[in-house]
Write a protein that holds these residues in place. Sequence first.
Motif, PDB file in Angstrom:
ATOM      1  N   ASP A   1       0.814  -1.207   0.000  1.00 45.45           N
ATOM      2  CA  ASP A   1       0.000   0.000   0.000  1.00 45.45           C
ATOM      3  C   ASP A   1       0.855   1.268   0.000  1.00 45.45           C
ATOM      4  O   ASP A   1       0.378   2.342  -0.374  1.00 45.45           O
ATOM      5  N   LEU A   2       2.131   1.153   0.382  1.00 49.41           N
ATOM      6  CA  LEU A   2       3.007   2.315   0.350  1.00 49.41           C
ATOM      7  C   LEU A   2       3.577   2.579  -1.043  1.00 49.41           C
ATOM      8  O   LEU A   2       4.123   3.644  -1.297  1.00 49.41           O
TER       9      LEU A   2
ATOM     10  N   ASP B   1       1.873 -13.719   0.092  1.00 49.40           N
ATOM     11  CA  ASP B   1       2.486 -13.076   1.245  1.00 49.40           C
ATOM     12  C   ASP B   1       1.822 -11.735   1.551  1.00 49.40           C
ATOM     13  O   ASP B   1       1.738 -11.327   2.700  1.00 49.40           O
ATOM     14  N   GLU B   2       1.385 -11.059   0.503  1.00 51.02           N
ATOM     15  CA  GLU B   2       0.720  -9.780   0.684  1.00 51.02           C
ATOM     16  C   GLU B   2      -0.149  -9.501  -0.533  1.00 51.02           C
ATOM     17  O   GLU B   2       0.168  -9.912  -1.647  1.00 51.02           O
ATOM     18  N   ALA B   3      -1.263  -8.783  -0.321  1.00 47.74           N
ATOM     19  CA  ALA B   3      -2.147  -8.422  -1.434  1.00 47.74           C
ATOM     20  C   ALA B   3      -2.793  -7.074  -1.141  1.00 47.74           C
ATOM     21  O   ALA B   3      -2.977  -6.700   0.023  1.00 47.74           O
ATOM     22  N   LEU B   4      -3.111  -6.373  -2.214  1.00 49.34           N
ATOM     23  CA  LEU B   4      -3.737  -5.057  -2.113  1.00 49.34           C
ATOM     24  C   LEU B   4      -4.823  -4.942  -3.172  1.00 49.34           C
ATOM     25  O   LEU B   4      -4.606  -5.292  -4.333  1.00 49.34           O
ATOM     26  N   LEU B   5      -5.997  -4.466  -2.773  1.00 54.19           N
ATOM     27  CA  LEU B   5      -7.109  -4.217  -3.691  1.00 54.19           C
ATOM     28  C   LEU B   5      -7.580  -2.786  -3.455  1.00 54.19           C
ATOM     29  O   LEU B   5      -8.160  -2.486  -2.409  1.00 54.19           O
ATOM     30  N   ARG B   6      -7.331  -1.902  -4.408  1.00 53.63           N
ATOM     31  CA  ARG B   6      -7.587  -0.473  -4.215  1.00 53.63           C
ATOM     32  C   ARG B   6      -8.335   0.096  -5.419  1.00 53.63           C
ATOM     33  O   ARG B   6      -7.886  -0.059  -6.561  1.00 53.63           O
ATOM     34  N   THR B   7      -9.473   0.761  -5.170  1.00 57.39           N
ATOM     35  CA  THR B   7     -10.259   1.392  -6.220  1.00 57.39           C
ATOM     36  C   THR B   7     -10.036   2.902  -6.180  1.00 57.39           C
ATOM     37  O   THR B   7     -10.112   3.524  -5.118  1.00 57.39           O
TER      38      THR B   7
END
Length: 207
Positions: free
Chosen positions: A11-12, A45-51
Amino acid sequence: KAIVARSASLDLYLPAQTSGWKSEDHALGETENLSAMVKTTLNYDEALLRTYRKGSREFTVYIAYWAAGKMSSREVAYHTPDICWPAAGWERLQSNEAYPVPGFKFAPAQYREFVLSGQHVQVLFWHTYDGRTIAYDPNGRPSRASMLTDLMSRGLAQKGEQYFIRITSPHGFNDLWNDEGFREVMELIGPLGPGLSTRLEGFELSQ
Protein backbone atom coordinates in the motif's frame (compact mmCIF):
# COMPACT_ATOMS: atom_id res chain seq x y z
CA LYS A 1 14.73 -7.00 -15.63
CA ALA A 2 14.92 -6.76 -11.86
CA ILE A 3 11.71 -6.16 -9.98
CA VAL A 4 11.61 -3.52 -7.29
CA ALA A 5 13.26 -4.37 -3.98
CA ARG A 6 10.63 -5.03 -1.30
CA SER A 7 11.33 -2.53 1.48
CA ALA A 8 7.74 -1.59 2.40
CA SER A 9 4.19 -2.93 2.21
CA LEU A 10 2.31 -2.79 -1.09
CA ASP A 11 0.00 0.00 0.00
CA LEU A 12 3.01 2.32 0.35
CA TYR A 13 3.93 1.81 -3.31
CA LEU A 14 0.64 3.25 -4.56
CA PRO A 15 -0.71 6.68 -3.59
CA ALA A 16 -3.98 7.01 -1.70
CA GLN A 17 -4.75 10.10 -3.80
CA THR A 18 -3.36 11.16 -7.15
CA SER A 19 -4.23 14.11 -9.41
CA GLY A 20 -7.89 14.36 -8.46
CA TRP A 21 -8.45 10.66 -7.81
CA LYS A 22 -9.41 9.37 -4.37
CA SER A 23 -9.02 5.76 -3.37
CA GLU A 24 -10.71 3.15 -1.24
CA ASP A 25 -9.15 -0.14 -0.14
CA HIS A 26 -11.18 -3.36 -0.10
CA ALA A 27 -10.90 -6.73 1.58
CA LEU A 28 -10.53 -9.65 -0.81
CA GLY A 29 -13.68 -11.26 0.55
CA GLU A 30 -17.10 -9.95 1.52
CA THR A 31 -16.64 -11.22 5.07
CA GLU A 32 -13.66 -11.81 7.32
CA ASN A 33 -14.05 -15.57 6.88
CA LEU A 34 -14.15 -15.26 3.08
CA SER A 35 -11.05 -13.05 3.13
CA ALA A 36 -9.26 -15.69 5.19
CA MET A 37 -10.33 -18.38 2.69
CA VAL A 38 -9.01 -16.29 -0.21
CA LYS A 39 -5.66 -15.84 1.52
CA THR A 40 -5.44 -19.56 2.23
CA THR A 41 -6.32 -20.46 -1.36
CA LEU A 42 -3.99 -17.96 -3.03
CA ASN A 43 -1.27 -18.42 -0.41
CA TYR A 44 0.16 -14.95 -1.06
CA ASP A 45 2.49 -13.08 1.25
CA GLU A 46 0.72 -9.78 0.68
CA ALA A 47 -2.15 -8.42 -1.43
CA LEU A 48 -3.74 -5.06 -2.11
CA LEU A 49 -7.11 -4.22 -3.69
CA ARG A 50 -7.59 -0.47 -4.21
CA THR A 51 -10.26 1.39 -6.22
CA TYR A 52 -9.60 4.91 -7.51
CA ARG A 53 -12.53 7.23 -8.30
CA LYS A 54 -12.83 10.66 -9.90
CA GLY A 55 -16.32 11.82 -10.75
CA SER A 56 -18.08 9.02 -12.60
CA ARG A 57 -14.84 7.27 -13.58
CA GLU A 58 -13.09 4.53 -11.66
CA PHE A 59 -10.44 1.85 -11.94
CA THR A 60 -9.28 -0.81 -9.53
CA VAL A 61 -5.77 -2.10 -8.92
CA TYR A 62 -5.14 -5.56 -7.48
CA ILE A 63 -1.60 -6.64 -6.64
CA ALA A 64 -0.57 -9.92 -5.03
CA TYR A 65 2.97 -10.79 -4.03
CA TRP A 66 4.65 -14.14 -3.34
CA ALA A 67 8.14 -14.39 -1.88
CA ALA A 68 10.60 -16.70 -3.61
CA GLY A 69 9.67 -20.32 -3.01
CA LYS A 70 6.13 -19.62 -1.76
CA MET A 71 4.28 -20.74 -4.91
CA SER A 72 5.26 -22.04 -8.33
CA SER A 73 4.24 -19.99 -11.38
CA ARG A 74 1.93 -22.84 -12.38
CA GLU A 75 0.07 -22.60 -9.05
CA VAL A 76 -0.39 -18.83 -9.35
CA ALA A 77 -1.64 -19.28 -12.93
CA TYR A 78 -4.60 -21.30 -11.64
CA HIS A 79 -6.12 -18.09 -10.26
CA THR A 80 -6.16 -15.70 -13.23
CA PRO A 81 -9.37 -13.92 -14.38
CA ASP A 82 -9.67 -16.49 -17.18
CA ILE A 83 -10.27 -19.20 -14.62
CA CYS A 84 -11.74 -17.49 -11.56
CA TRP A 85 -14.11 -15.01 -13.20
CA PRO A 86 -16.08 -17.52 -15.37
CA ALA A 87 -16.39 -19.70 -12.28
CA ALA A 88 -18.13 -16.73 -10.62
CA GLY A 89 -20.56 -16.32 -13.53
CA TRP A 90 -18.71 -13.82 -15.74
CA GLU A 91 -18.63 -14.37 -19.50
CA ARG A 92 -15.44 -13.56 -21.37
CA LEU A 93 -16.17 -11.50 -24.49
CA GLN A 94 -12.79 -10.40 -25.78
CA SER A 95 -9.18 -11.41 -25.32
CA ASN A 96 -5.78 -10.10 -26.40
CA GLU A 97 -2.70 -11.95 -25.21
CA ALA A 98 -0.28 -9.17 -26.24
CA TYR A 99 -1.96 -5.85 -25.49
CA PRO A 100 0.50 -2.93 -25.88
CA VAL A 101 0.36 -0.41 -23.04
CA PRO A 102 0.22 3.06 -24.66
CA GLY A 103 2.96 5.42 -23.56
CA PHE A 104 4.98 3.05 -21.38
CA LYS A 105 7.88 0.69 -21.97
CA PHE A 106 5.94 -2.14 -20.44
CA ALA A 107 5.75 -5.76 -21.42
CA PRO A 108 2.45 -6.31 -23.26
CA ALA A 109 -0.46 -6.86 -20.91
CA GLN A 110 -3.08 -9.58 -21.03
CA TYR A 111 -6.36 -7.88 -22.02
CA ARG A 112 -9.81 -9.29 -21.29
CA GLU A 113 -13.38 -8.05 -21.39
CA PHE A 114 -16.02 -9.73 -19.22
CA VAL A 115 -19.76 -9.23 -18.73
CA LEU A 116 -22.11 -10.26 -15.92
CA SER A 117 -25.80 -9.28 -15.83
CA GLY A 118 -25.17 -6.49 -18.32
CA GLN A 119 -22.16 -5.12 -16.44
CA HIS A 120 -19.05 -4.90 -18.62
CA VAL A 121 -15.54 -4.81 -17.18
CA GLN A 122 -12.25 -4.45 -19.02
CA VAL A 123 -9.19 -6.11 -17.51
CA LEU A 124 -5.42 -5.77 -17.92
CA PHE A 125 -3.12 -8.12 -16.07
CA TRP A 126 0.50 -9.19 -15.78
CA HIS A 127 1.98 -12.20 -14.03
CA THR A 128 5.70 -11.83 -13.33
CA TYR A 129 8.06 -14.50 -12.12
CA ASP A 130 11.62 -13.69 -11.07
CA GLY A 131 11.42 -10.37 -12.94
CA ARG A 132 10.09 -11.88 -16.18
CA THR A 133 6.56 -11.45 -17.52
CA ILE A 134 4.85 -14.78 -18.22
CA ALA A 135 3.05 -15.10 -21.55
CA TYR A 136 -0.43 -16.65 -21.65
CA ASP A 137 -2.15 -18.45 -24.52
CA PRO A 138 -5.68 -17.67 -25.86
CA ASN A 139 -7.17 -20.12 -23.36
CA GLY A 140 -5.81 -18.14 -20.43
CA ARG A 141 -3.04 -20.60 -19.56
CA PRO A 142 0.71 -19.89 -19.47
CA SER A 143 2.06 -20.59 -22.93
CA ARG A 144 4.03 -23.81 -23.43
CA ALA A 145 7.08 -21.82 -24.47
CA SER A 146 6.88 -19.73 -21.31
CA MET A 147 6.51 -22.75 -19.04
CA LEU A 148 9.30 -24.63 -20.84
CA THR A 149 11.62 -21.68 -20.34
CA ASP A 150 10.86 -21.69 -16.61
CA LEU A 151 11.45 -25.42 -16.31
CA MET A 152 14.72 -25.31 -18.25
CA SER A 153 16.14 -22.30 -16.45
CA ARG A 154 14.85 -22.88 -12.90
CA GLY A 155 13.77 -26.50 -12.63
CA LEU A 156 10.65 -27.95 -11.05
CA ALA A 157 11.09 -26.09 -7.78
CA GLN A 158 10.45 -22.69 -9.41
CA LYS A 159 11.58 -20.57 -6.49
CA GLY A 160 11.28 -17.11 -8.03
CA GLU A 161 9.62 -14.04 -6.54
CA GLN A 162 6.21 -13.35 -8.11
CA TYR A 163 3.71 -10.55 -8.63
CA PHE A 164 0.23 -10.70 -10.09
CA ILE A 165 -1.00 -7.25 -11.14
CA ARG A 166 -4.56 -6.66 -12.38
CA ILE A 167 -6.21 -3.40 -13.39
CA THR A 168 -9.96 -3.29 -14.08
CA SER A 169 -12.32 -0.58 -15.25
CA PRO A 170 -16.06 -0.67 -16.00
CA HIS A 171 -15.58 2.28 -18.37
CA GLY A 172 -12.64 0.94 -20.37
CA PHE A 173 -9.14 2.34 -20.66
CA ASN A 174 -9.27 4.61 -23.71
CA ASP A 175 -10.20 7.69 -21.67
CA LEU A 176 -7.65 6.86 -18.96
CA TRP A 177 -4.37 6.69 -20.84
CA ASN A 178 -4.03 10.48 -21.01
CA ASP A 179 -5.22 11.04 -17.43
CA GLU A 180 -2.33 12.23 -15.26
CA GLY A 181 -3.49 10.42 -12.13
CA PHE A 182 -3.94 7.10 -13.92
CA ARG A 183 -0.52 7.44 -15.51
CA GLU A 184 1.04 8.18 -12.12
CA VAL A 185 -0.36 4.91 -10.82
CA MET A 186 0.90 3.06 -13.90
CA GLU A 187 4.38 4.49 -13.41
CA LEU A 188 4.46 3.13 -9.86
CA ILE A 189 3.17 -0.28 -10.96
CA GLY A 190 5.88 -0.62 -13.61
CA PRO A 191 8.84 -1.49 -11.35
CA LEU A 192 6.77 -4.21 -9.67
CA GLY A 193 6.99 -6.27 -12.82
CA PRO A 194 5.37 -5.07 -16.08
CA GLY A 195 8.52 -3.25 -17.17
CA LEU A 196 10.39 -0.01 -17.03
CA SER A 197 8.39 2.86 -15.55
CA THR A 198 9.68 5.27 -18.19
CA ARG A 199 7.12 7.12 -20.30
CA LEU A 200 7.63 7.32 -24.04
CA GLU A 201 8.27 10.96 -24.78
CA GLY A 202 5.78 12.79 -26.99
CA PHE A 203 3.01 10.26 -26.50
CA GLU A 204 -0.56 11.43 -26.69
CA LEU A 205 -3.55 9.23 -27.30
CA SER A 206 -5.92 10.72 -29.85
CA GLN A 207 -9.36 11.41 -28.47
